[in-house]
Design a protein around this motif. Structure first.
Motif, PDB file in Angstrom:
ATOM      1  N   GLU A   1       0.802  -1.215   0.000  1.00  0.00           N
ATOM      2  CA  GLU A   1       0.000   0.000   0.000  1.00  0.00           C
ATOM      3  C   GLU A   1       0.841   1.274   0.000  1.00  0.00           C
ATOM      4  O   GLU A   1       0.298   2.371  -0.091  1.00  0.00           O
ATOM      5  CB  GLU A   1      -0.925   0.015   1.224  1.00  0.00           C
TER       6      GLU A   1
ATOM      7  N   VAL B   1       0.201   4.026  -2.628  1.00  0.00           N
ATOM      8  CA  VAL B   1      -1.051   4.750  -2.384  1.00  0.00           C
ATOM      9  C   VAL B   1      -0.848   5.761  -1.260  1.00  0.00           C
ATOM     10  O   VAL B   1      -1.299   6.906  -1.351  1.00  0.00           O
ATOM     11  CB  VAL B   1      -2.193   3.765  -2.041  1.00  0.00           C
ATOM     12  N   ILE B   2      -0.161   5.357  -0.219  1.00  0.00           N
ATOM     13  CA  ILE B   2       0.091   6.249   0.906  1.00  0.00           C
ATOM     14  C   ILE B   2       0.901   7.454   0.462  1.00  0.00           C
ATOM     15  O   ILE B   2       0.576   8.599   0.799  1.00  0.00           O
ATOM     16  CB  ILE B   2       0.801   5.484   2.043  1.00  0.00           C
TER      17      ILE B   2
ATOM     18  N   ASP C   1      -1.183   9.780  -1.649  1.00  0.00           N
ATOM     19  CA  ASP C   1      -2.112  10.547  -0.811  1.00  0.00           C
ATOM     20  C   ASP C   1      -1.387  11.668  -0.064  1.00  0.00           C
ATOM     21  O   ASP C   1      -1.938  12.751   0.114  1.00  0.00           O
ATOM     22  CB  ASP C   1      -2.824   9.633   0.179  1.00  0.00           C
TER      23      ASP C   1
ATOM     24  N   ASP D   1       1.247  13.265  -1.176  1.00  0.00           N
ATOM     25  CA  ASP D   1       1.476  14.306  -2.180  1.00  0.00           C
ATOM     26  C   ASP D   1       0.208  15.128  -2.429  1.00  0.00           C
ATOM     27  O   ASP D   1       0.274  16.355  -2.567  1.00  0.00           O
ATOM     28  CB  ASP D   1       1.944  13.693  -3.499  1.00  0.00           C
ATOM     29  N   LEU D   2      -0.938  14.466  -2.461  1.00  0.00           N
ATOM     30  CA  LEU D   2      -2.203  15.174  -2.649  1.00  0.00           C
ATOM     31  C   LEU D   2      -2.488  16.096  -1.463  1.00  0.00           C
ATOM     32  O   LEU D   2      -2.895  17.252  -1.645  1.00  0.00           O
ATOM     33  CB  LEU D   2      -3.344  14.179  -2.847  1.00  0.00           C
ATOM     34  N   LEU D   3      -2.250  15.600  -0.262  1.00  0.00           N
ATOM     35  CA  LEU D   3      -2.438  16.445   0.916  1.00  0.00           C
ATOM     36  C   LEU D   3      -1.493  17.639   0.907  1.00  0.00           C
ATOM     37  O   LEU D   3      -1.885  18.757   1.260  1.00  0.00           O
ATOM     38  CB  LEU D   3      -2.233  15.624   2.187  1.00  0.00           C
TER      39      LEU D   3
ATOM     40  N   ARG E   1      -4.069  14.358  -7.643  1.00  0.00           N
ATOM     41  CA  ARG E   1      -5.290  13.562  -7.550  1.00  0.00           C
ATOM     42  C   ARG E   1      -5.255  12.406  -8.550  1.00  0.00           C
ATOM     43  O   ARG E   1      -5.625  11.282  -8.224  1.00  0.00           O
ATOM     44  CB  ARG E   1      -6.509  14.444  -7.801  1.00  0.00           C
TER      45      ARG E   1
ATOM     46  N   ALA F   1      -2.895   9.779  -7.249  1.00  0.00           N
ATOM     47  CA  ALA F   1      -3.490   9.034  -6.135  1.00  0.00           C
ATOM     48  C   ALA F   1      -4.504   8.015  -6.650  1.00  0.00           C
ATOM     49  O   ALA F   1      -4.526   6.868  -6.193  1.00  0.00           O
ATOM     50  CB  ALA F   1      -4.143  10.004  -5.143  1.00  0.00           C
TER      51      ALA F   1
ATOM     52  N   ARG G   1      -4.283   3.885  -6.486  1.00  0.00           N
ATOM     53  CA  ARG G   1      -5.349   3.049  -5.932  1.00  0.00           C
ATOM     54  C   ARG G   1      -5.805   1.985  -6.935  1.00  0.00           C
ATOM     55  O   ARG G   1      -6.031   0.836  -6.571  1.00  0.00           O
ATOM     56  CB  ARG G   1      -6.535   3.899  -5.519  1.00  0.00           C
TER      57      ARG G   1
END
Length: 89
Positions: A31, A34-35, A38, A40-42, A65, A68, A72
């Motif tokens: 995972e 994905v982490i 996420d 990078d998106l935050l 986005r 991310a 996923r």
């Protein structure tokens, strides 16, 4: 009068035998893309919290986005083949 209590139980609650298992570590490793996506998106969203987003900020958020979502989808595609047994009827 308030009594001060120690937090000894909370500090020592994580004994060596409570470490993650190899299977849990493998799941975290799978995972990790994905982490990271996420995170990078935050980061892209956090940059725009105290100002009006510019066009460059909007592009950065859209790109993060998409990464991310792609991470996923890749994770789901990897795990779908291993978790499904049998075939579609």
């Amino acid at each position: 009068m308030n009594h001060i209590v120690t937090v000894q139980d909370a500090v020592t609650a994580f004994a060596p035998w409570m470490e993650p298992t190899d299977a849990e570590l493998d799941a975290i490793e799978q995972e990790m893309p994905v982490i990271l996506a996420d995170v990078d998106l935050l980061d892209a969203h956090i940059v725009t919290l105290d100002r009006t987003p510019t066009e460059l900020d909007a592009r950065r958020i859209r790109r993060a986005r998409r990464r991310a979502l792609a991470a996923r989808v890749a994770l789901l595609n990897r795990t779908a083949g291993t978790s499904l047994s049998g075939g579609a009827a």
